[in-house]
Write an enzyme that holds these catalytic residues in place. Sequence first.
Site, PDB file in Angstrom:
ATOM      1  N   HIS A 130     -13.159  -2.395 -16.729  1.00 38.45           N
ATOM      2  CA  HIS A 130     -12.356  -2.842 -17.696  1.00 38.45           C
ATOM      3  C   HIS A 130     -11.177  -3.575 -17.365  1.00 38.45           C
ATOM      4  O   HIS A 130     -10.404  -3.780 -18.157  1.00 38.45           O
ATOM      5  CB  HIS A 130     -12.077  -1.656 -18.827  1.00 38.45           C
ATOM      6  CG  HIS A 130     -13.459  -1.148 -19.285  1.00 38.45           C
ATOM      7  ND1 HIS A 130     -14.137  -1.146 -20.518  1.00 38.45           N
ATOM      8  CD2 HIS A 130     -14.180  -0.247 -18.645  1.00 38.45           C
ATOM      9  CE1 HIS A 130     -15.006  -0.658 -20.634  1.00 38.45           C
ATOM     10  NE2 HIS A 130     -15.154   0.014 -19.351  1.00 38.45           N
ATOM     11  N   LYS A 173       9.968  -2.636  10.278  1.00 40.70           N
ATOM     12  CA  LYS A 173      10.701  -1.283  10.497  1.00 40.70           C
ATOM     13  C   LYS A 173      11.983  -1.692  11.269  1.00 40.70           C
ATOM     14  O   LYS A 173      12.933  -1.057  10.938  1.00 40.70           O
ATOM     15  CB  LYS A 173       9.845  -0.540  11.387  1.00 40.70           C
ATOM     16  CG  LYS A 173       8.850   0.509  10.811  1.00 40.70           C
ATOM     17  CD  LYS A 173       8.092   1.417  11.705  1.00 40.70           C
ATOM     18  CE  LYS A 173       7.193   2.303  10.885  1.00 40.70           C
ATOM     19  NZ  LYS A 173       6.728   3.471  11.894  1.00 40.70           N
ATOM     20  N   GLU A 218      -4.251  -3.102   8.225  1.00 42.98           N
ATOM     21  CA  GLU A 218      -3.381  -2.778   9.403  1.00 42.98           C
ATOM     22  C   GLU A 218      -3.917  -3.168  10.754  1.00 42.98           C
ATOM     23  O   GLU A 218      -3.581  -3.559  11.907  1.00 42.98           O
ATOM     24  CB  GLU A 218      -2.595  -1.643   9.292  1.00 42.98           C
ATOM     25  CG  GLU A 218      -1.185  -1.584   9.905  1.00 42.98           C
ATOM     26  CD  GLU A 218      -0.099  -0.484   9.626  1.00 42.98           C
ATOM     27  OE1 GLU A 218       0.491  -0.602   8.980  1.00 42.98           O
ATOM     28  OE2 GLU A 218      -0.675   0.678  10.282  1.00 42.98           O
TER      29      GLU A 218
HETATM   30  O1  PA5 Z   1      -0.907   3.164  11.034  1.00 38.55           O
HETATM   31  C1  PA5 Z   1       0.554   3.472  11.487  1.00 38.55           C
HETATM   32  O2  PA5 Z   1       0.765   3.294  12.688  1.00 38.55           O
HETATM   33  C2  PA5 Z   1       1.773   3.377  10.628  1.00 38.55           C
HETATM   34  O3  PA5 Z   1       0.908   3.606   9.274  1.00 38.55           O
HETATM   35  C3  PA5 Z   1       2.271   4.865  10.899  1.00 38.55           C
HETATM   36  O4  PA5 Z   1       1.296   5.875  10.657  1.00 38.55           O
HETATM   37  C4  PA5 Z   1       3.468   5.091   9.991  1.00 38.55           C
HETATM   38  O5  PA5 Z   1       4.455   3.850  10.043  1.00 38.55           O
HETATM   39  C5  PA5 Z   1       4.183   6.236  10.103  1.00 38.55           C
HETATM   40  O6  PA5 Z   1       4.559   6.343  11.451  1.00 38.55           O
HETATM   41  P1  PA5 Z   1       5.114   7.597  12.009  1.00 38.55           P
HETATM   42  O7  PA5 Z   1       4.176   8.505  12.063  1.00 38.55           O
HETATM   43  O8  PA5 Z   1       5.828   7.213  13.482  1.00 38.55           O
HETATM   44  O9  PA5 Z   1       6.176   8.163  11.043  1.00 38.55           O
END
Ligand code: PA5
Length: 468
Positions: free
Chosen positions: A323, A436, A294
């Site tokens: 394996h 999202k 990410e």
């Molecule tokens: O790294 C990120 O920003 C995402 O993985 C968020 O942590 C994830 O989408 C959860 O978001 P939130 O804490 O707003 O529910």
Amino acid sequence: MIKIDYSNVSDSIIGEEYGLNLKNEFDKWAPKIEDIIKTLNFNKDKQGAWLQWMNLGYNEETVWYVKEYAAMVDGRFDNVLVLGIGGSALGARAFCHALLKPYWNMLSKEERNNYPRIFFLDNIDPDEIKGLLEVLDLKKTLVNVISKSGLTTETMAQFMIIKDKLQAELGDDYRKNVVATTDKQTGILRQIANEEGYKTFVVPDDVSGRFTVFSPVGLLPMALVGIDIDEVINGIKVMDLALKNTDINRNIAAQNALVHYLMDTEKNHYNAVMMPYSNRLSFVADWFIQLWAESLGKEKDRDGNLINNRPTPIKAVGVTDQHSQIQLYNEGGRDKLINFIRVDEFDSVIEIPRIFEFTGVNYLGGKTLNELMNAEADATTVTLRDFKRPNLTIHLPKVNAYYMAELFYMLEMQTAIAGELYNIDAFNQPSAEQSKNYTYALMGAQGWEESRHELEEKLNIKSETAYL
Ligand code: PA5
């Protein structure tokens, strides 16, 4: 301190075509690295720089409140249920899996030293949730709902289901079974928590979800099951101090960021396999996957150039994946840099009994599983070396809270430095936000009506070969 052995990325071991002359590269890149580390430290308190994760090890007040709450609820619950996804779940799950006794949830209360079982629900599979609700006694469960935005559909849908059931079982008293970790002021979960009167903890501003493990997002679940969060804090601080060193020869996060960057940009080895030789560390790979993917998977660089940045993390676990995936790593595409994590000293030593005299297995008798694990890790490394496949090894002296914190903080810093080397914003996630938003539209959220029509049209477009 944890250490990294880079022997097998060196050109002297795997040859010039695939290996790096680390000494030359470190010398060449030293000024750039020095500049990156100085800039990160200089900007760490700057609003909007998304570097507040660098300060989390020094937030004594938060640690105090987390410990106080954990002490207050100590002994009151049989279970902790964490509702969260992505950055709001992966870090705490990795720590709990590594540091709690294996098969924690199957142990008796005494064997758990009176600490609760812990469950992480980071999916919305209806069958799994139904199954979980059948085994959990909600009355004896503390629900830690974690969402910075409070808009995350998965977490909020889970919470709405669980809250409804909790309230049906406990009436107004259900509030005592909920603790919310969310934004300080804004967001739907903050509003809900205020209105319903939940105990809350804060997800700090200017920290991307995947860098929140050392905020209450990670620290609270850890403390609730008895993980020593003071040791976690000690580990972060020691590593942070070490990583303030602007000399690449003394900064392992900078070294590892540069090695990954050069392996991608100069040797075409853009996939980063994370392969701990320890089942307890298997979720570390899941956490790293989110962090690396990410943060670094970006379409454009900071100057707007199209780069479709490609570093791709892959999970593997030693010895299991010897394996499964190792054949590919040895002989398949030359596109992977393998990161082993090895534990120098396991907590347990298990001897294999001398019970068979058959040639082919008798050599195992009298040896330990520890020796076997090490031999297998060595064998894998040497085979990769034979095939001239670059790999490096992160050494963890032991699996404990202190070294886990060092490892996680080092990987966070490595990711931030890699972001600078690629000249990208490592702290946003625009297209993850886009999916999202599409989900809001498809589920009929207010304000998304127009996108919904567009999306439905897009979904109706099928090629003539859709259902052959
Ligand atoms: O790294 C990120 O920003 C995402 O993985 C968020 O942590 C994830 O989408 C959860 O978001 P939130 O804490 O707003 O529910």
